[in-house]
Structure formats: structure tokens, C-alpha cells
Design a protein around this motif. Sequence first.
Motif, PDB file in Angstrom:
ATOM      1  N   ILE A   1      58.109  32.482  20.577  1.00 55.49           N
ATOM      2  CA  ILE A   1      58.588  31.597  21.658  1.00 55.49           C
ATOM      3  C   ILE A   1      58.773  32.401  22.943  1.00 55.49           C
ATOM      4  CG2 ILE A   1      60.562  30.209  22.448  1.00 55.49           C
ATOM      5  CD1 ILE A   1      60.827  29.138  19.623  1.00 55.49           C
TER       6      ILE A   1
ATOM      7  N   ARG B   1      53.078  25.214  19.221  1.00 51.86           N
ATOM      8  CA  ARG B   1      53.521  25.075  20.617  1.00 51.86           C
ATOM      9  C   ARG B   1      52.647  24.135  21.451  1.00 51.86           C
ATOM     10  NH1 ARG B   1      53.210  26.941  25.535  1.00 51.86           N
ATOM     11  NH2 ARG B   1      55.149  26.964  26.742  1.00 51.86           N
TER      12      ARG B   1
ATOM     13  N   GLU C   1      59.105  20.875  23.342  1.00 45.11           N
ATOM     14  CA  GLU C   1      59.194  22.338  23.148  1.00 45.11           C
ATOM     15  C   GLU C   1      60.536  22.756  22.551  1.00 45.11           C
ATOM     16  OE1 GLU C   1      57.672  22.992  27.258  1.00 45.11           O
ATOM     17  OE2 GLU C   1      57.570  25.054  26.511  1.00 45.11           O
ATOM     18  N   SER C   2      61.577  22.040  22.961  1.00 42.42           N
ATOM     19  CA  SER C   2      62.926  22.412  22.498  1.00 42.42           C
ATOM     20  C   SER C   2      63.080  22.210  20.989  1.00 42.42           C
ATOM     21  CB  SER C   2      63.974  21.600  23.244  1.00 42.42           C
ATOM     22  OG  SER C   2      63.780  20.226  22.951  1.00 42.42           O
TER      23      SER C   2
ATOM     24  N   MET D   1      53.411  20.549  20.586  1.00 42.57           N
ATOM     25  CA  MET D   1      54.786  20.185  20.959  1.00 42.57           C
ATOM     26  C   MET D   1      54.912  20.044  22.475  1.00 42.57           C
ATOM     27  SD  MET D   1      56.411  20.018  18.093  1.00 42.57           S
ATOM     28  CE  MET D   1      58.061  20.553  17.778  1.00 42.57           C
ATOM     29  N   VAL D   2      54.193  20.892  23.214  1.00 43.50           N
ATOM     30  CA  VAL D   2      54.214  20.821  24.684  1.00 43.50           C
ATOM     31  C   VAL D   2      53.644  19.474  25.127  1.00 43.50           C
ATOM     32  CG1 VAL D   2      53.183  21.781  26.811  1.00 43.50           C
ATOM     33  CG2 VAL D   2      54.197  23.302  25.097  1.00 43.50           C
ATOM     34  N   ASP D   3      52.529  19.038  24.486  1.00 46.91           N
ATOM     35  CA  ASP D   3      51.918  17.750  24.825  1.00 46.91           C
ATOM     36  C   ASP D   3      52.910  16.609  24.684  1.00 46.91           C
ATOM     37  OD1 ASP D   3      49.582  18.964  25.353  1.00 46.91           O
ATOM     38  OD2 ASP D   3      48.587  18.461  23.446  1.00 46.91           O
TER      39      ASP D   3
ATOM     40  N   TYR E   1      68.561  30.589  20.070  1.00 47.60           N
ATOM     41  CA  TYR E   1      67.458  30.310  19.133  1.00 47.60           C
ATOM     42  C   TYR E   1      67.988  30.163  17.704  1.00 47.60           C
ATOM     43  CZ  TYR E   1      63.376  31.170  16.185  1.00 47.60           C
ATOM     44  OH  TYR E   1      62.417  31.077  15.210  1.00 47.60           O
TER      45      TYR E   1
ATOM     46  N   THR F   1      55.933  33.170  25.671  1.00 42.95           N
ATOM     47  CA  THR F   1      55.580  32.238  26.759  1.00 42.95           C
ATOM     48  C   THR F   1      56.815  31.654  27.421  1.00 42.95           C
ATOM     49  OG1 THR F   1      55.376  30.582  25.011  1.00 42.95           O
ATOM     50  CG2 THR F   1      53.321  31.524  25.870  1.00 42.95           C
ATOM     51  N   ASP F   2      57.876  31.457  26.651  1.00 46.55           N
ATOM     52  CA  ASP F   2      59.095  30.873  27.214  1.00 46.55           C
ATOM     53  C   ASP F   2      60.215  31.901  27.167  1.00 46.55           C
ATOM     54  OD1 ASP F   2      57.916  28.276  27.554  1.00 46.55           O
ATOM     55  OD2 ASP F   2      58.012  28.076  25.366  1.00 46.55           O
TER      56      ASP F   2
ATOM     57  N   ILE G   1      54.661  29.213  15.203  1.00 53.17           N
ATOM     58  CA  ILE G   1      55.117  28.829  16.540  1.00 53.17           C
ATOM     59  C   ILE G   1      53.922  28.774  17.510  1.00 53.17           C
ATOM     60  CG2 ILE G   1      56.429  29.677  18.560  1.00 53.17           C
ATOM     61  CD1 ILE G   1      58.212  28.294  16.548  1.00 53.17           C
TER      62      ILE G   1
ATOM     63  N   LEU H   1      60.963  23.304  18.818  1.00 52.15           N
ATOM     64  CA  LEU H   1      60.247  24.354  18.073  1.00 52.15           C
ATOM     65  C   LEU H   1      61.143  25.115  17.066  1.00 52.15           C
ATOM     66  CD1 LEU H   1      57.801  25.880  20.729  1.00 52.15           C
ATOM     67  CD2 LEU H   1      57.170  24.895  18.535  1.00 52.15           C
TER      68      LEU H   1
END
Lengths: 257, 263
Positions: A170, A71, A80-81, A74-76, A181, A173-174, A67, A83
Amino acid sequence: MAEQVIPAWKKWLEGIGEQGVFFTRFVRNIFAGGFEWSEFVRQCYEIGYKSLTLVGITSFIMGLVLILQLRPTMVDFGAESMLPRTLSIALIREIGPVITAIICAGKIASSIGAELGSMKVTEQIDAMEVSGANPVQYLVVTRIIATAFMVPLLTLIGDVIGLFGGYIAINLTDDISFYLYFQKCIASIEFVDFIPAFIKTIFFGFAIGFVGCYKGYNSNKGTESVGIAANSAVVTASLWIFVIDAIAVQVTNLLYY
Amino acid sequence: MADNKDISTVDQPVKTDTNEVVIHIKGLKKSFGEKEVLRDINLDLKRGENVVVLGRSGQGKSVTIQCIAGLLTPDDGELTVFGEDVTQMNEDELKQLRIKIGFLFQSGALYDSMTVRENLEFPLTRVLKLKDQQEIDQRVEEVLEGVGLADAADKMPSDLSGGMRKRIGLARTLIVKPEIMLYDEPTTGLDPITSREISELILNMQRKYKTSSIIITHDLECAKITADRVVVMNDGEYIAEGTYEALQASENEFVRSFFNEQK
């Protein structure tokens, strides 16, 4: 050059033949009657329960690290969802079974190779054979079946712990709830992801048990051969895991896609 | 033995219960690669007889009894046990034969993951397929008392001394009441007092269980105590045979030097 290569190939081919004979003895003894249930249960405990901590820690770290590595990318992409879904598919299909099998090859194949190798060196296997008992049934059948039985179970447990590691990562940071999840993880997994992966772990387990038993049972008589048996068991079992994995992927693709 | 021209046979009366030959070996040969370990072995073991095979280390003494037990296959020669050819037996026939043969390994070869009791129960439950726990316990106690270790039942092999391991190894072999006993260097690695105790135990057990035995050793004291007949081995052949006392007076150079070296 040819003088060195030809004997090496001859030895390799002899080894394949010996493994074939050993496999035949194993199969014949499964159906010979008098299955050693108490030894099988003891081996399940030794192989399964005693590997649980190692598999658990490794799987947790794998889930966590995957993860953390995934991350930023995936953020770029603003994904993110995705993951939980990405992690669960990667973990269930490939990383969980292979990492668990490699851990087991290191721990179980070496331990079986060393144990049987040491029994060979100290004439315990000969003593069993010469007493009229059946060492293959007592030592080999129980260990191989226990390994083929416990590696899939360890993989299942490792997968769940790995997903939990992902949940922790996850939440570093989130913020995602435990329920949401795991709902996302489970919703993204289909039988086609799970079943072939589960079946291949049975073959992984069989390979680990078989290689460990073969190397130990056929080790030479000398203390250094115990080390050689253990080492060779790990290397060969690890190699077989990747070979089986490659075959399993092809078979799965042919059957399901 | 009679076929061997070089042999210096000493005519001495041999103490046996009957003249029935339980093991017959003629012209036995065994090589490992280029090394010829057994060249021409000839031996008859009669029922109730204790034969000691004496010789230097690395001369193939142990190989002979491993061939008898079916652990090794000879390259050539006759080898019959109870009149049946061991070299032609399949796995099941060998298994049946091995129930009648006890083999005491040099190290005792105790199963080190099991307690002494489990070691002793192993052949009873796996080989004789006994189910009655009372009978199993009775047999275990009987052999443990026989070897003088009645209180060692719950110990692990790692807790036992070398002499105790050999006693338990002997007990595990005798618990199935074999008709033939093969001893591989039973006193090697033991101090002289324990060696003597083990040799006397072998003799006592042989009288109690009425076994026929081949004892491989290079320990003259063990040979003196246990042997009805001694054969001396050198260079893969038996070069002399007779009673212990007769061989002591042998004219054969090797036999004389062997006996004198160990005095």
C-alpha cells in the motif's frame, strides 16, 4: 480394461485399510505412556523453526502481491480504504492457512517421507522394532503431533508477515501509517473469521504429518522407494489440504452463517 | 533336522553348554507372492551354541531369522523361542521376547541422526527403561571397550567405516545383554582382515555374554571361526549339517561345490 481397473481399485481400497490400521496404531501409541518429549521438541524445531523463513518469505510476497493485484480494481470502485480489510479477511480466513499448509506439505511431508523411507531402506526401523523399542511412538507420534502443533503456529506468524507485506505494498503508491493500517486490519477481523481458520490448520498439520509418516514408514525396501515416498507424501498431503479446506468451509458456514 | 529325509547329517560332537533348546523350528514355510522362499526349514538351537547358516545369496537365509525375530510371519510350521510360539504372540508379547533377542543387521542399521553414544543409550532408556545416568554411561563404556571403539562415542554413524559400523551395531545389540543373537551377514562388504576381526569379535562376545547365536553368512572364514555347528541351505531347505570340518569333507555335491568355490 476391467482387468486393469479392478486390481487398481483393490490396491486403492487396501491402501485405505492400511491407513486405517496405521492411524489406529498412532492413536494407541499416543496413550501408551512414555511420550518422547525430547524427540517431540526436536521435531518442533526441525518442522517449525526450520520452515519459518520459507513460510515468512512466501507470506510476505502473498500479502504484497494481493494488495498490488487488488488495488486497481478497488481504485475503480473508489474503495481504496477497504484494502486492509479485504486483505486481512482473505489472508486470515483462507489464503494464509492454505498457502502455509501447501508450503509445509512440500517441505515437511516430503522431508518426513524421505527420512522415514530412508530409515526403512537402511533397516533402522526394523532395528528399532527388533530391539523391543517402539518405533511408532518414537518416530510417528512425535512427528505427527509436532506437525499438528507447528503448522497453526507457522500460519499465525505467516498471517502477520503477510499483513506486513500488504502494508509495504500500500505504501508503494499511497501513504498509510503502520498503526492505522494494522488497526484497520484487526478491526475487520472477528472471531468467526479467525477461529475456524485456526482450527482447520490443526487438521492441515495433522494431515501433513500423518501422510508423511505413513508414506515413509510403509515404503518398500529399495533406494527408489525413498523418492517415491517423498513425492507421494507431497502429492497426497496437498490433496488432503484442499479436501479438508472444502469440508471446513462447509462446516463453518453451517455453524456460523 | 532329523525329520528331513534328504539331509546329509554328519555325526560330529557339537560343543554346547547345555542341551536346552532355545529356538525350535520345524517345517517352516514362507512365500512372497508366487516365490516360495522357505520350503521346509528344521532347526534346533541349543543354549550357548553358535549355529552358522551357510548358503548362496537369495536363498532365504535372512528370512529365517526375520521370522524368529517376529519381523516376518511364516506361512506354516512350528517356531518357538524359549518354548513360546512366536507366530501366536501379540505385539506386547513380541516386545518382551525381543528384549531377549539381539539382531545384528547386515548394514549395522545405526540410527544415523544420533551419535554413537545416543545409539547405544537408545535401547537402555527405551527398552530397559534405565534412569540412572551413571549406570547408562558405565554400560556404554563397557560395550564400546568390548568392541574396541572406546573413543568413538561422540562420532556420528556417517563418520564410521563399514567395519566400525558393524562393531557399533554389535555393541548396541549386546548392551541389553540378550540371550540369543541373530547375525545377518555380519561380514558382508568388508575386506578379509576386517571380516576376520568381526568374526573373532562375534566369538569373543559370545563367550563373554554367553549368548546362543544363529549366524547367517556365505563367508566360509566367518563360519570356520564362529561355528559350533554349520547348516547349509539351498532352495529353501537345509540340506546338510555338522561341524565345519565335517562339512568340508561332505559327499553332498552342493556342499562340496560351495566349499570348493570359496577356496
